[in-house]
Design a protein around this motif. Structure first.
Motif, PDB file in Angstrom:
ATOM      1  N   VAL A  39       0.847  -1.200   0.000  1.00  0.00           N
ATOM      2  CA  VAL A  39       0.000   0.000   0.000  1.00  0.00           C
ATOM      3  C   VAL A  39       0.877   1.243   0.000  1.00  0.00           C
ATOM      4  N   ASP A  40       0.458   2.276  -0.724  1.00  0.00           N
ATOM      5  CA  ASP A  40       1.116   3.585  -0.627  1.00  0.00           C
ATOM      6  C   ASP A  40       0.669   4.246   0.667  1.00  0.00           C
ATOM      7  N   LEU A  41       1.622   4.502   1.554  1.00  0.00           N
ATOM      8  CA  LEU A  41       1.302   5.050   2.868  1.00  0.00           C
ATOM      9  C   LEU A  41       2.061   6.336   3.152  1.00  0.00           C
ATOM     10  N   PRO A  42       1.421   7.287   3.855  1.00  0.00           N
ATOM     11  CA  PRO A  42       0.010   7.257   4.257  1.00  0.00           C
ATOM     12  C   PRO A  42      -0.914   7.386   3.058  1.00  0.00           C
ATOM     13  N   ALA A  43      -2.050   6.739   3.128  1.00  0.00           N
ATOM     14  CA  ALA A  43      -2.972   6.701   1.993  1.00  0.00           C
ATOM     15  C   ALA A  43      -3.641   8.058   1.781  1.00  0.00           C
ATOM     16  N   LYS A  44      -3.798   8.416   0.522  1.00  0.00           N
ATOM     17  CA  LYS A  44      -4.427   9.692   0.175  1.00  0.00           C
ATOM     18  C   LYS A  44      -5.891   9.540  -0.193  1.00  0.00           C
ATOM     19  N   ARG A  45      -6.294   8.299  -0.542  1.00  0.00           N
ATOM     20  CA  ARG A  45      -7.694   8.032  -0.882  1.00  0.00           C
ATOM     21  C   ARG A  45      -8.077   6.697  -0.247  1.00  0.00           C
ATOM     22  N   VAL A  46      -8.974   6.762   0.721  1.00  0.00           N
ATOM     23  CA  VAL A  46      -9.312   5.587   1.523  1.00  0.00           C
ATOM     24  C   VAL A  46     -10.803   5.278   1.395  1.00  0.00           C
ATOM     25  N   VAL A  47     -11.118   4.020   1.134  1.00  0.00           N
ATOM     26  CA  VAL A  47     -12.490   3.531   1.297  1.00  0.00           C
ATOM     27  C   VAL A  47     -12.535   2.789   2.616  1.00  0.00           C
ATOM     28  N   LEU A  48     -13.389   3.253   3.528  1.00  0.00           N
ATOM     29  CA  LEU A  48     -13.472   2.730   4.889  1.00  0.00           C
ATOM     30  C   LEU A  48     -14.847   2.106   5.090  1.00  0.00           C
ATOM     31  N   ALA A  49     -14.881   0.785   5.202  1.00  0.00           N
ATOM     32  CA  ALA A  49     -16.167   0.100   5.257  1.00  0.00           C
ATOM     33  C   ALA A  49     -16.728  -0.053   6.664  1.00  0.00           C
ATOM     34  N   PHE A  50     -15.891   0.127   7.693  1.00  0.00           N
ATOM     35  CA  PHE A  50     -16.366  -0.034   9.078  1.00  0.00           C
ATOM     36  C   PHE A  50     -15.361   0.634  10.012  1.00  0.00           C
ATOM     37  N   TYR A  51     -15.645   0.629  11.303  1.00  0.00           N
ATOM     38  CA  TYR A  51     -14.768   1.189  12.322  1.00  0.00           C
ATOM     39  C   TYR A  51     -14.459   2.676  12.066  1.00  0.00           C
ATOM     40  N   GLU A  53     -15.444   5.449  13.761  1.00  0.00           N
ATOM     41  CA  GLU A  53     -15.075   6.182  14.971  1.00  0.00           C
ATOM     42  C   GLU A  53     -13.624   5.888  15.349  1.00  0.00           C
ATOM     43  N   ASP A  54     -13.235   4.625  15.203  1.00  0.00           N
ATOM     44  CA  ASP A  54     -11.859   4.238  15.519  1.00  0.00           C
ATOM     45  C   ASP A  54     -10.873   4.932  14.585  1.00  0.00           C
ATOM     46  N   TYR A  55     -11.215   4.970  13.299  1.00  0.00           N
ATOM     47  CA  TYR A  55     -10.304   5.583  12.333  1.00  0.00           C
ATOM     48  C   TYR A  55     -10.113   7.070  12.625  1.00  0.00           C
ATOM     49  N   MET A  56     -11.181   7.732  13.035  1.00  0.00           N
ATOM     50  CA  MET A  56     -11.059   9.153  13.349  1.00  0.00           C
ATOM     51  C   MET A  56     -10.290   9.362  14.650  1.00  0.00           C
ATOM     52  N   ALA A  57     -10.502   8.494  15.624  1.00  0.00           N
ATOM     53  CA  ALA A  57      -9.758   8.611  16.880  1.00  0.00           C
ATOM     54  C   ALA A  57      -8.270   8.387  16.639  1.00  0.00           C
ATOM     55  N   ILE A  58      -7.945   7.396  15.845  1.00  0.00           N
ATOM     56  CA  ILE A  58      -6.550   7.020  15.599  1.00  0.00           C
ATOM     57  C   ILE A  58      -5.854   8.021  14.681  1.00  0.00           C
ATOM     58  N   GLY A  59      -6.524   8.449  13.639  1.00  0.00           N
ATOM     59  CA  GLY A  59      -5.908   9.345  12.666  1.00  0.00           C
ATOM     60  C   GLY A  59      -6.193  10.815  12.889  1.00  0.00           C
ATOM     61  N   GLY A  60      -7.098  11.128  13.828  1.00  0.00           N
ATOM     62  CA  GLY A  60      -7.520  12.499  14.024  1.00  0.00           C
ATOM     63  C   GLY A  60      -8.589  12.875  13.008  1.00  0.00           C
ATOM     64  N   GLU A  61      -9.272  13.973  13.262  1.00  0.00           N
ATOM     65  CA  GLU A  61     -10.356  14.376  12.348  1.00  0.00           C
ATOM     66  C   GLU A  61      -9.845  14.559  10.931  1.00  0.00           C
ATOM     67  N   LYS A  62      -8.622  15.035  10.792  1.00  0.00           N
ATOM     68  CA  LYS A  62      -8.066  15.286   9.462  1.00  0.00           C
ATOM     69  C   LYS A  62      -7.946  14.015   8.624  1.00  0.00           C
ATOM     70  N   ALA A  63      -7.929  12.853   9.292  1.00  0.00           N
ATOM     71  CA  ALA A  63      -7.828  11.597   8.552  1.00  0.00           C
ATOM     72  C   ALA A  63      -9.004  11.428   7.601  1.00  0.00           C
ATOM     73  N   PHE A  64     -10.161  12.008   7.961  1.00  0.00           N
ATOM     74  CA  PHE A  64     -11.336  11.883   7.100  1.00  0.00           C
ATOM     75  C   PHE A  64     -11.276  12.809   5.884  1.00  0.00           C
ATOM     76  N   ASP A  65     -10.267  13.679   5.824  1.00  0.00           N
ATOM     77  CA  ASP A  65     -10.054  14.445   4.597  1.00  0.00           C
ATOM     78  C   ASP A  65      -9.683  13.515   3.450  1.00  0.00           C
ATOM     79  N   LYS A  66      -9.136  12.345   3.786  1.00  0.00           N
ATOM     80  CA  LYS A  66      -8.661  11.389   2.776  1.00  0.00           C
ATOM     81  C   LYS A  66      -9.634  10.226   2.571  1.00  0.00           C
ATOM     82  N   VAL A  67     -10.718  10.193   3.323  1.00  0.00           N
ATOM     83  CA  VAL A  67     -11.710   9.120   3.168  1.00  0.00           C
ATOM     84  C   VAL A  67     -12.666   9.503   2.035  1.00  0.00           C
ATOM     85  N   VAL A  68     -12.670   8.690   0.975  1.00  0.00           N
ATOM     86  CA  VAL A  68     -13.483   9.017  -0.201  1.00  0.00           C
ATOM     87  C   VAL A  68     -14.733   8.153  -0.310  1.00  0.00           C
TER      88      VAL A  68
END
Length: 366
Positions: A39-51, A53-68
């Motif tokens: 995987v190219d990391l950190p990912a710039k375009r992420v499809v997140l099928a579950f978890y 709240e966890d992804y936002m807690a772990i990556g911070g709110e800014k992590a959802f800037d990359k969730v497409v």
């Protein structure tokens, strides 16, 4: 030699570019199934099928800037009050593409492909549920990474948290959260091991159907192993492999010493267990009391001794479900955990790692 000064700016520019390029180079990671995925990391375009709240807690709110793309039903449909809480803070969540949900068979490979993600993050149960559709994604060149919080295995919790941190580019923060989870579970188990007390028998049921009908109990997943991590003896284990209702007569025969009824914010059923974001504590306690009125339950040790408790369904299958382990342990071994305030720990996790403040009732007693 006279040309070197002219090359200086070029070398300077290359010095700036090369570290960035190295940082963006593909990395091979191991997911919870032991699969090696590049995987190219950190990912710039992420499809997140579950978890989510966890992804936002772990990556911070800014992590959802990359969730497409997300499986929106698994957030908005299953936890509407939680979805409303987060979308009030971050309205852009409503515009993230919906790729469908695995459990109700609406997940669309075509929608995922159209988003051109760098990585597709699936829960273990979603990966297994998709079957050959996973290969379609991989054949199209999309890396698929599997994480898991549903099985409630501490090793999976830790590995999934670290892996989500790599995807989001927040490895230090991820390891901090993973270490806090590990410490909390080990603290609970350490006290219980030192006390050398008999394991109390417990029963857990998802209270979505209300007292009139027995709903799911849990074997190997979710509340079953959470209760085992808390030092209890799960009466459903011999009868329920993953999840499903127990025969009411078997519940009575097992004589559980502690009962847990899991609830959500859903108001569709006027008698269901009500817990979660925005739920009033008095109402939660009243709903819980209703389950104790079931036929034959007055004979249960848990009911006679008023050891019937409510737990929030949304606080299972997540890295912060260590707070539910703490709560269940306190219910099972009250003398060992008088100093522990699990619900306060749940709320504090939000304050420290999430951009919204949780409020409501997430645990309850009689």
């Amino acid at each position: 030699m006279k040309c070197l000064p002219k090359l200086g700016p070029l070398f300077f520019a290359l010095a700036l570019v090369l570290p960035a390029a190295a940082h963006a180079a593909p990395q091979t990671v191991k997911d919870v199934l032991g699969r090696q995925v590049k995987v190219d990391l950190p990912a710039k375009r992420v499809v997140l099928a579950f978890y989510f709240e966890d992804y936002m807690a772990i990556g911070g709110e800014k992590a959802f800037d990359k969730v497409v793309g997300i499986s929106r039903e698994a957030w908005e449909g299953w936890r509407p009050a939680n979805w409303s809480l987060f979308t009030a803070k971050r309205p852009s969540l409503k515009t993230v593409a919906d790729v469908g949900e695995v459990e109700v068979q609406t997940f669309s490979v075509e929608k995922v492909l159209a988003l051109k993600p760098d990585v597709v993050v699936l829960a273990d149960w979603q990966y297994k549920g998709l079957g050959p559709d996973v290969k379609r994604l991989e054949d199209a060149g999309l890396p698929v990474v599997v994480v898991d919080y549903n099985m409630e295995l501490p090793a999976n919790h830790y590995a999934s948290t670290v892996l989500l941190g790599k995807i989001a580019g927040e490895e230090k923060r991820a390891r901090q959260i993973a270490d806090e989870y590990k410490h909390a579970v080990e603290q609970v188990q350490g006290r219980i091991a030192k006390a050398k007390l008999p394991k109390p028998r417990f029963y857990v049921e998802f209270g979505n159907k209300g007292p009139a009908e027995y709903s799911f109990s849990y074997g190997k997943g979710m509340w079953g192993p959470l209760g085992s991590l808390a030092g209890g003896d799960n009466i459903a284990a011999p009868f329920v492999e993953w999840y499903g209702p127990m025969n009411p007569e078997k519940v009575l025969a097992a004589q559980p010493e502690v009962v847990f009824i899991a609830g959500t914010e859903s108001t569709k059923n006027p008698t269901s267990m009500l817990l979660g974001q925005g739920v009033d504590r008095t109402v939660a306690s009243q709903r819980l009391q209703g389950f104790t009125q079931r036929s034959g339950w007055s004979s249960l040790p848990a009911v006679r001794n008023k050891r019937v408790y409510g737990v929030y369904q949304g606080a299972s299958r997540t890295v912060l479900d260590y707070t539910m382990v703490q709560f269940m342990a306190k219910a099972l071994y009250p003398s060992l955990f008088k100093d522990m305030n699990p619900e306060a720990n749940y709320l504090n996790f939000y304050k420290r790692y999430l951009p919204v403040a949780a409020g409501g009732t997430f645990t309850a007693g009689m």
